[in-house]
Design an enzyme around this catalytic site. Structure first.
Site, PDB file in Angstrom:
ATOM      1  N   TYR A   5       4.181   6.370   9.854  1.00  0.00           N
ATOM      2  CA  TYR A   5       2.935   5.302   9.664  1.00  0.00           C
ATOM      3  C   TYR A   5       3.826   4.298   9.066  1.00  0.00           C
ATOM      4  O   TYR A   5       3.960   2.922   9.519  1.00  0.00           O
ATOM      5  CB  TYR A   5       2.295   5.890   9.100  1.00  0.00           C
ATOM      6  N   LYS A  47       1.978  -0.430  14.877  1.00  0.00           N
ATOM      7  CA  LYS A  47       3.387  -0.674  15.613  1.00  0.00           C
ATOM      8  C   LYS A  47       3.702  -1.689  15.620  1.00  0.00           C
ATOM      9  O   LYS A  47       5.299  -1.711  16.299  1.00  0.00           O
ATOM     10  CB  LYS A  47       3.770   0.906  15.868  1.00  0.00           C
ATOM     11  N   PRO A 105      -3.239   0.185  18.929  1.00  0.00           N
ATOM     12  CA  PRO A 105      -3.168  -0.704  17.497  1.00  0.00           C
ATOM     13  C   PRO A 105      -3.177   0.366  16.766  1.00  0.00           C
ATOM     14  O   PRO A 105      -3.071   0.657  15.555  1.00  0.00           O
ATOM     15  CB  PRO A 105      -4.013  -1.693  17.454  1.00  0.00           C
ATOM     16  N   TYR A 130      -9.277   5.039   8.026  1.00  0.00           N
ATOM     17  CA  TYR A 130      -8.883   5.389   9.767  1.00  0.00           C
ATOM     18  C   TYR A 130     -10.118   6.512  10.061  1.00  0.00           C
ATOM     19  O   TYR A 130     -10.462   7.725   8.921  1.00  0.00           O
ATOM     20  CB  TYR A 130      -7.885   6.175  10.598  1.00  0.00           C
ATOM     21  N   HIS A 174       0.720  -1.037   0.029  1.00  0.00           N
ATOM     22  CA  HIS A 174      -0.288   0.122  -0.371  1.00  0.00           C
ATOM     23  C   HIS A 174       1.347   1.354  -0.104  1.00  0.00           C
ATOM     24  O   HIS A 174       1.833   1.166   0.428  1.00  0.00           O
ATOM     25  CB  HIS A 174      -0.246   0.358   1.324  1.00  0.00           C
TER      26      HIS A 174
HETATM   27  P1  RFL Z   1       3.156 -12.214  21.623  1.00  0.00           P
HETATM   28  O1  RFL Z   1       2.576 -12.281  20.154  1.00  0.00           O
HETATM   29  O2  RFL Z   1       2.585 -12.276  22.425  1.00  0.00           O
HETATM   30  O3  RFL Z   1       4.409 -13.756  21.375  1.00  0.00           O
HETATM   31  C1  RFL Z   1       4.340 -13.688  23.163  1.00  0.00           C
HETATM   32  C2  RFL Z   1       3.934 -15.424  22.997  1.00  0.00           C
HETATM   33  O4  RFL Z   1       4.767 -16.061  24.546  1.00  0.00           O
HETATM   34  C3  RFL Z   1       4.443 -17.025  24.594  1.00  0.00           C
HETATM   35  N1  RFL Z   1       3.961 -16.041  26.334  1.00  0.00           N
HETATM   36  C4  RFL Z   1       4.801 -18.082  26.777  1.00  0.00           C
HETATM   37  N2  RFL Z   1       5.429 -18.850  26.587  1.00  0.00           N
HETATM   38  C5  RFL Z   1       6.274 -19.449  28.036  1.00  0.00           C
HETATM   39  N3  RFL Z   1       5.553 -19.316  28.708  1.00  0.00           N
HETATM   40  C6  RFL Z   1       4.903 -17.517  29.441  1.00  0.00           C
HETATM   41  N4  RFL Z   1       5.405 -17.972  30.046  1.00  0.00           N
HETATM   42  C7  RFL Z   1       4.477 -17.252  28.196  1.00  0.00           C
HETATM   43  N5  RFL Z   1       3.498 -16.377  28.586  1.00  0.00           N
HETATM   44  C8  RFL Z   1       3.662 -16.086  27.343  1.00  0.00           C
HETATM   45  C9  RFL Z   1       2.803 -16.258  23.898  1.00  0.00           C
HETATM   46  O5  RFL Z   1       1.789 -17.922  24.451  1.00  0.00           O
HETATM   47  C10 RFL Z   1       3.156 -16.269  22.495  1.00  0.00           C
HETATM   48  O6  RFL Z   1       2.831 -16.744  21.730  1.00  0.00           O
HETATM   49  O7  RFL Z   1       4.259 -10.448  21.464  1.00  0.00           O
HETATM   50  P2  RFL Z   1       5.603 -10.516  20.743  1.00  0.00           P
HETATM   51  O8  RFL Z   1       5.958 -12.509  20.218  1.00  0.00           O
HETATM   52  O9  RFL Z   1       6.337  -9.643  20.857  1.00  0.00           O
HETATM   53  O10 RFL Z   1       4.628  -9.936  19.711  1.00  0.00           O
HETATM   54  C11 RFL Z   1       4.211  -8.760  19.616  1.00  0.00           C
HETATM   55  C12 RFL Z   1       2.824  -8.127  18.787  1.00  0.00           C
HETATM   56  O11 RFL Z   1       2.197  -9.852  18.889  1.00  0.00           O
HETATM   57  C13 RFL Z   1       2.137  -7.499  19.507  1.00  0.00           C
HETATM   58  O12 RFL Z   1       3.178  -5.637  19.190  1.00  0.00           O
HETATM   59  C14 RFL Z   1       0.554  -7.006  18.110  1.00  0.00           C
HETATM   60  O13 RFL Z   1       0.407  -8.135  17.563  1.00  0.00           O
HETATM   61  C15 RFL Z   1       0.271  -6.101  18.899  1.00  0.00           C
HETATM   62  N6  RFL Z   1      -1.353  -5.609  18.543  1.00  0.00           N
HETATM   63  C16 RFL Z   1      -1.417  -5.308  17.603  1.00  0.00           C
HETATM   64  N7  RFL Z   1      -0.467  -4.712  16.703  1.00  0.00           N
HETATM   65  C17 RFL Z   1      -1.110  -3.955  15.842  1.00  0.00           C
HETATM   66  O14 RFL Z   1      -0.421  -3.582  15.237  1.00  0.00           O
HETATM   67  N8  RFL Z   1      -2.552  -3.953  15.182  1.00  0.00           N
HETATM   68  C18 RFL Z   1      -3.534  -5.121  15.555  1.00  0.00           C
HETATM   69  O15 RFL Z   1      -4.579  -5.511  15.395  1.00  0.00           O
HETATM   70  C19 RFL Z   1      -2.960  -6.055  16.683  1.00  0.00           C
HETATM   71  N9  RFL Z   1      -4.026  -6.624  17.595  1.00  0.00           N
HETATM   72  C20 RFL Z   1      -1.926  -7.569  19.400  1.00  0.00           C
HETATM   73  C21 RFL Z   1      -3.633  -6.859  18.420  1.00  0.00           C
HETATM   74  C22 RFL Z   1      -1.870  -7.259  20.752  1.00  0.00           C
HETATM   75  C23 RFL Z   1      -2.747  -8.317  20.703  1.00  0.00           C
HETATM   76  N10 RFL Z   1      -2.289  -8.779  22.239  1.00  0.00           N
HETATM   77  C24 RFL Z   1      -1.163  -8.794  22.716  1.00  0.00           C
HETATM   78  C25 RFL Z   1      -3.556  -9.002  23.484  1.00  0.00           C
HETATM   79  C26 RFL Z   1      -4.753  -8.433  19.197  1.00  0.00           C
HETATM   80  C27 RFL Z   1      -4.015  -7.881  20.911  1.00  0.00           C
HETATM   81  C28 RFL Z   1      -5.811  -9.308  21.157  1.00  0.00           C
HETATM   82  C1  PHB Z   2      -5.112  -5.055  10.574  1.00  0.00           C
HETATM   83  O1  PHB Z   2      -5.496  -4.691  10.168  1.00  0.00           O
HETATM   84  O2  PHB Z   2      -5.097  -5.852  11.492  1.00  0.00           O
HETATM   85  C2  PHB Z   2      -5.104  -3.725  11.809  1.00  0.00           C
HETATM   86  C3  PHB Z   2      -4.518  -2.474  10.559  1.00  0.00           C
HETATM   87  C4  PHB Z   2      -4.013  -1.149  11.093  1.00  0.00           C
HETATM   88  C5  PHB Z   2      -3.888  -0.875  12.398  1.00  0.00           C
HETATM   89  C6  PHB Z   2      -3.938  -1.713  13.062  1.00  0.00           C
HETATM   90  C7  PHB Z   2      -4.501  -2.813  12.896  1.00  0.00           C
HETATM   91  O3  PHB Z   2      -3.155   0.694  12.759  1.00  0.00           O
END
Ligand code: RFL
Ligand code: PHB
Length: 392
Positions: free
Chosen positions: A386, A298, A294, A202, A73
């Site tokens: 961004y 980032k 989110p 957005y 994009h």
């Molecule tokens: P993760 O992906 O949370 O991975 C951590 C891993 O550690 C495991 N774990 C353990 N393993 C062993 N022993 C333990 N005691 C443990 N405790 C936990 C977990 O099961 C998991 O597999 O962190 P990581 O790798 O640092 O990655 C970061 C990203 O996942 C995160 O920044 C983003 O996904 C944030 N986030 C979102 N970001 C966006 O930009 N757009 C989104 O739409 C978005 N949606 C989200 C999200 C984060 C969420 N969380 C953490 C609640 C939605 C959710 C639900």
């Molecule tokens: C998503 O596609 O999940 C998404 C995109 C942009 C955002 C957050 C989540 O700022």
């Protein structure tokens, strides 16, 4: 007793990418994950990769599927007061882009690479605890397949997310935590319907924020702001669509296509940073060290940046014994982390309805949005953040 150079707690994007980058440099690691492989590969989260993150994957030989199936994009849309305004991201940033590619696929690609490389990756481990962080022989204890295990390491990487065990293992007083919790959450859905837009939208609306994103030409990803602590049961499908129609509506007759919803969830919004991102031989990376709301897309990108810096520092440490890179790790990452915090907070503040704020604040948000879409300087500032800062 097992032994490795780097014990990695968590097989999310941070832990798996770190393991892969270390492997490329000849550094051994063991990855421990408390969930199952299926659970982790199906967990739906982020969808936007900065160009710098895609570059990291490409240089690590991991970008095959991202390049084949990711959607590149060049802009985003800000929608408010019934009108859409394009931010021409690439034009404003010397051609930089973002790629739409689901985090669950990033994880699946990383798992495939780890298994192909034959590196240890243990799922469904229980009772993970980290020990002797102040010594040069830290260890991890856990149970796997019913057997108690001790993994002796040179270094431990805490990649276990916000609710993990590594950060809480650091003695109180050795770290400082900075936090802001927002009074709202995002309700997100995946629906089988062609996106009603080519670029992410957005939207600011008196009812609250909405976001139209996507995963593929057949799958739309949509979000709406809901109150913190909201119960999913309050949101039957027709209510979700009705609210999306209202919040995304324009004066020019744009329409939102509906389709079957096959995934739904509510995530709270939070800003969080721990300083430093290290205690002795424990290094925190990704969500274990910081959470962003989110709105700036980032979270995943910060995780990629952290482990890129950490992998280089660890490779140098194991090759030469030098701790210069390891000593600089936290400061190097935190500078970028705070920039992402600033941007994510700013986007969140500009686009959401704050229940405790009145009409003056709402008018200021509209003035801020008007400024961003009419001032090239302001649009450039948004676009630069961004598409993402360079990975150090
Ligand atoms: P993760 O992906 O949370 O991975 C951590 C891993 O550690 C495991 N774990 C353990 N393993 C062993 N022993 C333990 N005691 C443990 N405790 C936990 C977990 O099961 C998991 O597999 O962190 P990581 O790798 O640092 O990655 C970061 C990203 O996942 C995160 O920044 C983003 O996904 C944030 N986030 C979102 N970001 C966006 O930009 N757009 C989104 O739409 C978005 N949606 C989200 C999200 C984060 C969420 N969380 C953490 C609640 C939605 C959710 C639900
Ligand atoms: C998503 O596609 O999940 C998404 C995109 C942009 C955002 C957050 C989540 O700022």
């Amino acid at each position: 007793m097992m032994r490795t150079q780097v014990g990695i707690v968590g097989a999310g994007p941070s832990g798996l990418l770190l393991a892969h980058l270390l492997g490329l440099q000849g550094v051994e690691s063991v990855v421990l994950e408390n969930r199952s492989r299926e659970y982790v590969e199906q967990r739906v989260r982020a969808g936007v990769l900065e160009q710098g993150a895609v570059d990291v994957f490409r240089e690590a030989g991991l970008a095959g599927r991202i390049e084949a199936e990711g959607l590149v994009h060049h802009g985003i849309e800000l929608r408010f007061a019934g009108q859409g305004h394009r931010i021409a991201m690439s034009e404003l940033t010397g051609g930089r882009t973002i790629t739409i590619y689901g985090q669950n696929r990033v994880v699946a690609d990383l798992v495939a690479a780890r298994l192909a490389a034959g590196g240890p990756l243990l799922y469904e481990v229980e009772g993970v605890a980290v020990h002797d962080l102040d010594s040069d022989r830290p260890s991890i204890t856990f149970t796997h397949g019913g057997a108690d295990q001790v993994l002796e390491c040179d270094v431990i990487a805490g990649c276990d997310g916000f609710h993990g065990v590594c950060r809480p293992a650091i003695p109180e007083g050795a770290i400082t935590e900075y936090e802001r919790v927002y009074p709202f959450a995002w309700l997100g859905i995946l629906a089988t319907v062609a996106p009603s837009t080519d670029e992410l939208i957005y939207a600011h609306h008196p009812n609250g924020f909405a976001l139209h994103s996507l995963r593929s030409p057949e799958v739309s990803r949509l979000y709406i702001q809901v109150p913190a602590g909201e119960d999913m049961a309050e949101w039957p499908d027709d209510r979700i669509w009705a609210e999306l129609h209202v919040r995304l509506a324009t004066d020019d007759g744009w329409t939102l296509a509906e389709g079957p919803i096959f995934e739904r969830g509510i995530a709270p919004l939070r800003s969080f940073v721990v300083e430093p991102m290290r205690h002795g031989r424990l290094f925190l990376a990704g969500d274990a060290a910081h959470i962003v709301p989110p709105t700036g897309a980032k979270g995943l990108n910060l995780a990629v940046a952290d482990v890129t810096v950490l992998a280089a520092a660890l490779a140098d440490f194991f090759a030469t014994g030098s701790e210069v890179g390891l000593d600089a790790y936290s400061d190097t990452c935190l500078r970028r982390v705070w920039q992402a915090q600033r941007f994510s907070w700013w986007m969140t503040s500009m686009l959401h309805r704050f229940p405790d704020e009145g009409p003056f604040a709402a008018r200021l948000q509209l003035a801020q949005l008007d400024h961003v879409v009419t001032s090239k300087a302001a649009a450039t500032a948004l676009a630069e953040s961004y598409v993402g800062l360079p990975i150090p």
